[in-house]
Motif scaffolding. Structure first.
Motif, mmCIF file in Angstrom:
data_model
loop_
_atom_site.group_PDB
_atom_site.id
_atom_site.type_symbol
_atom_site.label_atom_id
_atom_site.label_comp_id
_atom_site.label_asym_id
_atom_site.label_seq_id
_atom_site.Cartn_x
_atom_site.Cartn_y
_atom_site.Cartn_z
ATOM 1 N N LYS A 299 6.779 2.614 -5.098
ATOM 2 C CA LYS A 299 5.394 3.035 -5.323
ATOM 3 C C LYS A 299 4.419 1.937 -4.919
ATOM 4 O O LYS A 299 3.419 2.186 -4.230
ATOM 5 C CB LYS A 299 5.189 3.406 -6.797
ATOM 6 C CG LYS A 299 5.854 4.699 -7.219
ATOM 7 C CD LYS A 299 5.623 4.974 -8.698
ATOM 8 C CE LYS A 299 6.319 6.255 -9.131
ATOM 9 N NZ LYS A 299 6.147 6.508 -10.589
ATOM 10 N N LEU A 300 4.687 0.706 -5.346
ATOM 11 C CA LEU A 300 3.783 -0.393 -5.018
ATOM 12 C C LEU A 300 3.804 -0.753 -3.544
ATOM 13 O O LEU A 300 2.851 -1.343 -3.042
ATOM 14 C CB LEU A 300 4.128 -1.620 -5.860
ATOM 15 C CG LEU A 300 3.638 -1.581 -7.314
ATOM 16 C CD1 LEU A 300 4.054 -2.838 -8.046
ATOM 17 C CD2 LEU A 300 2.127 -1.425 -7.376
ATOM 18 N N ALA A 301 4.883 -0.391 -2.844
ATOM 19 C CA ALA A 301 4.961 -0.669 -1.406
ATOM 20 C C ALA A 301 3.882 0.083 -0.630
ATOM 21 O O ALA A 301 3.562 -0.281 0.504
ATOM 22 C CB ALA A 301 6.339 -0.301 -0.872
ATOM 23 N N ARG A 302 3.300 1.114 -1.257
ATOM 24 C CA ARG A 302 2.263 1.903 -0.591
ATOM 25 C C ARG A 302 0.851 1.390 -0.884
ATOM 26 O O ARG A 302 -0.126 1.958 -0.397
ATOM 27 C CB ARG A 302 2.375 3.372 -1.015
ATOM 28 C CG ARG A 302 3.695 4.025 -0.623
ATOM 29 C CD ARG A 302 3.642 5.527 -0.757
ATOM 30 N NE ARG A 302 3.535 5.953 -2.154
ATOM 31 C CZ ARG A 302 4.573 6.281 -2.913
ATOM 32 N NH1 ARG A 302 5.794 6.196 -2.424
ATOM 33 N NH2 ARG A 302 4.398 6.675 -4.171
ATOM 34 N N VAL A 303 0.750 0.335 -1.708
ATOM 35 C CA VAL A 303 -0.573 -0.148 -2.114
ATOM 36 C C VAL A 303 -1.322 -0.787 -0.957
ATOM 37 O O VAL A 303 -2.483 -0.471 -0.684
ATOM 38 C CB VAL A 303 -0.435 -1.144 -3.292
ATOM 39 C CG1 VAL A 303 -1.756 -1.857 -3.549
ATOM 40 C CG2 VAL A 303 0.022 -0.410 -4.542
ATOM 41 N N ASN A 304 -0.689 -1.737 -0.266
ATOM 42 C CA ASN A 304 -1.320 -2.407 0.870
ATOM 43 C C ASN A 304 -0.251 -3.068 1.731
ATOM 44 O O ASN A 304 0.941 -3.008 1.430
ATOM 45 C CB ASN A 304 -2.373 -3.430 0.416
ATOM 46 C CG ASN A 304 -1.773 -4.500 -0.496
ATOM 47 O OD1 ASN A 304 -0.614 -4.882 -0.353
ATOM 48 N ND2 ASN A 304 -2.572 -4.983 -1.433
ATOM 49 N N ARG A 305 -0.681 -3.725 2.804
ATOM 50 C CA ARG A 305 0.270 -4.323 3.736
ATOM 51 C C ARG A 305 1.086 -5.431 3.100
ATOM 52 O O ARG A 305 2.264 -5.618 3.404
ATOM 53 C CB ARG A 305 -0.480 -4.875 4.961
ATOM 54 C CG ARG A 305 -1.060 -3.795 5.858
ATOM 55 C CD ARG A 305 -1.730 -4.428 7.065
ATOM 56 N NE ARG A 305 -2.296 -3.413 7.942
ATOM 57 C CZ ARG A 305 -2.944 -3.692 9.074
ATOM 58 N NH1 ARG A 305 -3.105 -4.962 9.437
ATOM 59 N NH2 ARG A 305 -3.422 -2.713 9.814
ATOM 60 N N SER A 306 0.461 -6.179 2.229
ATOM 61 C CA SER A 306 1.160 -7.290 1.581
ATOM 62 C C SER A 306 2.339 -6.784 0.763
ATOM 63 O O SER A 306 3.455 -7.305 0.865
ATOM 64 C CB SER A 306 0.189 -8.069 0.686
ATOM 65 O OG SER A 306 0.848 -9.131 0.034
ATOM 66 N N PHE A 307 2.114 -5.757 -0.051
ATOM 67 C CA PHE A 307 3.195 -5.213 -0.860
ATOM 68 C C PHE A 307 4.222 -4.474 -0.001
ATOM 69 O O PHE A 307 5.417 -4.498 -0.291
ATOM 70 C CB PHE A 307 2.629 -4.279 -1.933
ATOM 71 C CG PHE A 307 2.179 -4.997 -3.161
ATOM 72 C CD1 PHE A 307 3.032 -5.172 -4.230
ATOM 73 C CD2 PHE A 307 0.898 -5.518 -3.247
ATOM 74 C CE1 PHE A 307 2.627 -5.849 -5.365
ATOM 75 C CE2 PHE A 307 0.477 -6.186 -4.373
ATOM 76 C CZ PHE A 307 1.337 -6.369 -5.438
ATOM 77 N N HIS A 308 3.743 -3.824 1.056
ATOM 78 C CA HIS A 308 4.669 -3.110 1.940
ATOM 79 C C HIS A 308 5.630 -4.094 2.600
ATOM 80 O O HIS A 308 6.839 -3.859 2.643
ATOM 81 C CB HIS A 308 3.896 -2.335 3.003
ATOM 82 C CG HIS A 308 4.786 -1.589 3.959
ATOM 83 N ND1 HIS A 308 5.438 -0.431 3.609
ATOM 84 C CD2 HIS A 308 5.138 -1.856 5.251
ATOM 85 C CE1 HIS A 308 6.151 -0.007 4.636
ATOM 86 N NE2 HIS A 308 5.988 -0.850 5.644
ATOM 87 N N GLY A 309 5.103 -5.195 3.085
ATOM 88 C CA GLY A 309 5.964 -6.189 3.714
ATOM 89 C C GLY A 309 6.900 -6.847 2.716
ATOM 90 O O GLY A 309 8.086 -7.049 2.992
ATOM 91 N N ALA A 310 6.375 -7.154 1.538
ATOM 92 C CA ALA A 310 7.178 -7.818 0.519
ATOM 93 C C ALA A 310 8.298 -6.923 0.003
ATOM 94 O O ALA A 310 9.357 -7.407 -0.404
ATOM 95 C CB ALA A 310 6.291 -8.250 -0.646
#
Length: 301
Positions: free
Chosen positions: A62-73
């Motif tokens: 779910k958090l991977a969809r928040v922004n690029r930083s979380f998606h990459g992490a």
């Protein structure tokens, strides 16, 4: 000493689970003198990864969809390796016998193992519970020892779309009813529950609708069936019950066992019997035996 330290206001995953609005100390001011507050987009990927590592897999996704930083992490190997079971290398190398899977990113490996993975000539399946990473096993009737299975006067194998497997075993009638199973596996530490998936009656489709033929159902109300489980480290359990609910697949619990040594290969034997030969019994479908972590089993039974 660590070369990088996350700011205090982003160390707790609770901050992100409550929404995107973050309050924190004033860390800078813009040209007009207005205070600037930290935003999710300001979080370094390395900090986001540390937060994600503390969450369960569904929360990470779910958090991977928040922004690029979380998606990459969210793709960091150290995050997903901590979600894989401790025996994942045993599963890949000795159960599935596909060492190429170890070349995948850990996130991809986790996703692969969450899908049903057949082994032992497609007579068994293994998968991970996607929410917890718990190891689950299914053992088809092709991998069980069933008294009289080769005698078509008693048993037949019928095709179905209601099983993980192409066929289930159907009992027409028999005097001595006995089903035995055995599995050797290296389970992660924890408590596990073993079940038989059974149905009274033979289901099929007629004009696109599910129907259940109950003509052979008899004998199960006279005496209960007995379930038994033993393990190679001395654990055992027994239970009994009357079979009921014609036309519905039911998980009948055999028992629980505890794994303390995650590196030990445990041998589990289990059985389902009704051997009172004063009467026949029949009209029963056997799908499979299943092993779940007990906390996962509560949602399945």
């Amino acid at each position: 000493m660590s070369l990088f330290k996350c700011p205090k206001w982003i160390r707790s995953p609770r901050v992100f689970l409550m929404g995107a609005n973050i309050s924190g100390s004033v860390v800078d001011r813009d040209g007009g003198g207005s205070p600037l507050k930290p935003r999710l987009g300001d979080i370094p990927e390395s900090c986001a990864a540390l937060v994600l590592a503390k969450l369960d897999p569904p929360e990470i996704c779910k958090l991977a969809r928040v922004n690029r930083s979380f998606h990459g992490a969210s793709s960091a190997d150290f995050i997903w390796e901590s979600k894989l079971p401790s025996s994942y290398k045993f599963i890949v190398e000795e159960v599935l016998r596909d060492t190429t899977l170890l070349n995948l990113q850990k996130k991809e490996l986790y996703a692969k193992l969450c899908r049903p993975n057949p082994f032992d000539a497609d007579t068994k399946e293994i998968w991970l519970d996607k929410n917890t990473g718990g190891v689950c096993l299914s053992i088809s009737t092709m991998a069980l020892t069933i008294i009289g299975i080769d005698d078509r006067r008693y048993w037949t194998r019928i095709s179905t779309e209601e099983s993980r497997y192409p066929t289930v075993a159907y009992l027409q009638q028999i005097w001595w009813f006995e089903v035995d199973g055995e599995v050797k596996f290296r389970f992660p530490a924890g408590t596990y529950s073993l079940f038989f998936r059974l149905q009274l009656g033979k289901s099929s489709k007629r004009l696109g609708r599910r129907v259940c033929n109950s003509e052979h159902i008899h004998g199960w109300e006279i005496k209960p069936v007995r379930f038994r489980l033993t393990t190679s480290d001395g654990q055992s359990g027994e239970s009994q019950c009357y079979l009921d609910n014609p036309g519905s697949w039911v998980l009948y619990k055999v028992g629980d066992f505890v794994v303390k040594n995650r590196n030990a290969l445990m041998n589990i034997k289990f059985s389902l019997t009704q051997i009172d030969c004063t009467h026949t019994k029949g009209g029963l479908c056997i799908d499979a035996a299943l092993i779940y972590p007990t906390n996962v089993a509560k949602d399945c039974s």
